[in-house]
Design a protein around this motif. Sequence first.
Motif, mmCIF file in Angstrom:
data_model
loop_
_atom_site.group_PDB
_atom_site.id
_atom_site.type_symbol
_atom_site.label_atom_id
_atom_site.label_comp_id
_atom_site.label_asym_id
_atom_site.label_seq_id
_atom_site.Cartn_x
_atom_site.Cartn_y
_atom_site.Cartn_z
ATOM 1 N N VAL A 1 7.598 -14.480 25.320
ATOM 2 C CA VAL A 1 6.697 -15.147 26.267
ATOM 3 C C VAL A 1 6.190 -14.167 27.320
ATOM 4 C CG1 VAL A 1 6.582 -16.922 28.071
ATOM 5 C CG2 VAL A 1 7.714 -17.429 25.898
ATOM 6 N N PHE A 2 7.067 -13.277 27.783
ATOM 7 C CA PHE A 2 6.705 -12.358 28.865
ATOM 8 C C PHE A 2 6.421 -10.943 28.354
ATOM 9 C CE2 PHE A 2 8.936 -15.748 31.048
ATOM 10 C CZ PHE A 2 8.132 -15.957 32.150
ATOM 11 N N ALA B 1 3.134 -21.304 30.955
ATOM 12 C CA ALA B 1 2.807 -21.115 32.376
ATOM 13 C C ALA B 1 3.563 -19.946 32.979
ATOM 14 C CB ALA B 1 3.125 -22.392 33.154
ATOM 15 N N GLY B 2 4.691 -19.570 32.400
ATOM 16 C CA GLY B 2 5.535 -18.527 32.970
ATOM 17 C C GLY B 2 4.829 -17.234 33.317
ATOM 18 N N PRO B 3 4.073 -16.626 32.393
ATOM 19 C CA PRO B 3 3.387 -15.375 32.728
ATOM 20 C C PRO B 3 2.377 -15.532 33.877
ATOM 21 C CG PRO B 3 3.564 -15.580 30.366
ATOM 22 C CD PRO B 3 4.008 -16.892 30.955
ATOM 23 N N ARG B 4 1.707 -16.666 33.943
ATOM 24 C CA ARG B 4 0.764 -16.879 35.054
ATOM 25 C C ARG B 4 1.517 -17.025 36.368
ATOM 26 N NH1 ARG B 4 -3.015 -21.575 33.295
ATOM 27 N NH2 ARG B 4 -1.041 -22.316 32.485
ATOM 28 N N LEU B 5 2.661 -17.707 36.340
ATOM 29 C CA LEU B 5 3.478 -17.820 37.548
ATOM 30 C C LEU B 5 4.021 -16.448 37.963
ATOM 31 C CD1 LEU B 5 5.423 -21.108 36.752
ATOM 32 C CD2 LEU B 5 3.731 -20.789 38.566
ATOM 33 N N ALA B 6 4.423 -15.638 36.976
ATOM 34 C CA ALA B 6 4.895 -14.289 37.277
ATOM 35 C C ALA B 6 3.777 -13.465 37.920
ATOM 36 C CB ALA B 6 5.403 -13.611 36.011
ATOM 37 N N ILE C 1 15.133 -15.593 40.441
ATOM 38 C CA ILE C 1 14.752 -15.172 39.094
ATOM 39 C C ILE C 1 15.866 -14.331 38.488
ATOM 40 C CG2 ILE C 1 13.071 -13.862 37.729
ATOM 41 C CD1 ILE C 1 11.039 -14.592 40.019
ATOM 42 N N ALA C 2 16.482 -13.475 39.303
ATOM 43 C CA ALA C 2 17.562 -12.615 38.806
ATOM 44 C C ALA C 2 18.734 -13.434 38.286
ATOM 45 C CB ALA C 2 18.028 -11.674 39.905
ATOM 46 N N LEU D 1 13.832 -10.165 33.320
ATOM 47 C CA LEU D 1 12.541 -10.513 33.910
ATOM 48 C C LEU D 1 12.487 -10.092 35.374
ATOM 49 C CD1 LEU D 1 9.758 -11.750 33.680
ATOM 50 C CD2 LEU D 1 10.788 -13.980 34.209
ATOM 51 N N HIS D 2 13.586 -10.249 36.085
ATOM 52 C CA HIS D 2 13.639 -9.820 37.486
ATOM 53 C C HIS D 2 13.353 -8.325 37.587
ATOM 54 C CE1 HIS D 2 15.848 -8.312 41.074
ATOM 55 N NE2 HIS D 2 15.153 -9.285 41.634
#
Length: 106
Positions: free
Chosen positions: A21-22, A38-43, A70-71, A77-78
Motif C-alpha cells: 500500500v505504501f 487513503a493511507g498514502p494520501r494521509l501520509a 504511527i511508530a 512506515l514511521h
Amino acid sequence: MTVSLLAPNVELTDPAARRIVFHDDLDHVRVTAPAAFAGPRLARAVLDLAAADAAAGEMLAERTARWKKIATVDGWLHRRLLAAHLTARTRDPQAGAQEADQWQAC
C-alpha cells in the motif's frame, strides 16, 4: 490531527499489505488524487503539514512528536515518513544548536 487519522488507517491495513500500500514514492502522492487506499494520501498530508511547520520555524522534535502514534503501529512506515521528511528539507546552517542536535539524533 492528520496523524490521528493515519495511525488507525495503518492499523486496519493488514501488516503483510502495508508495504504494498505504501510502496509508492510519497513525493508522487497527492492529497487530492484518487487512490484505492487513503493511507498514502494521509501520509502525504502528514508530510505536507510537517513541511509547513518546518517553514514556520517549528523544531524537528515538535513537528514529529505526534508521529509516535504511527511508530507504535508500524515502525517501518514511521521510519519511512521520517526519512521522507528529512530528505525533503536541508538543515538550515543558521539554525541553533538545539535544531542541529535534533538532526544528529535522527
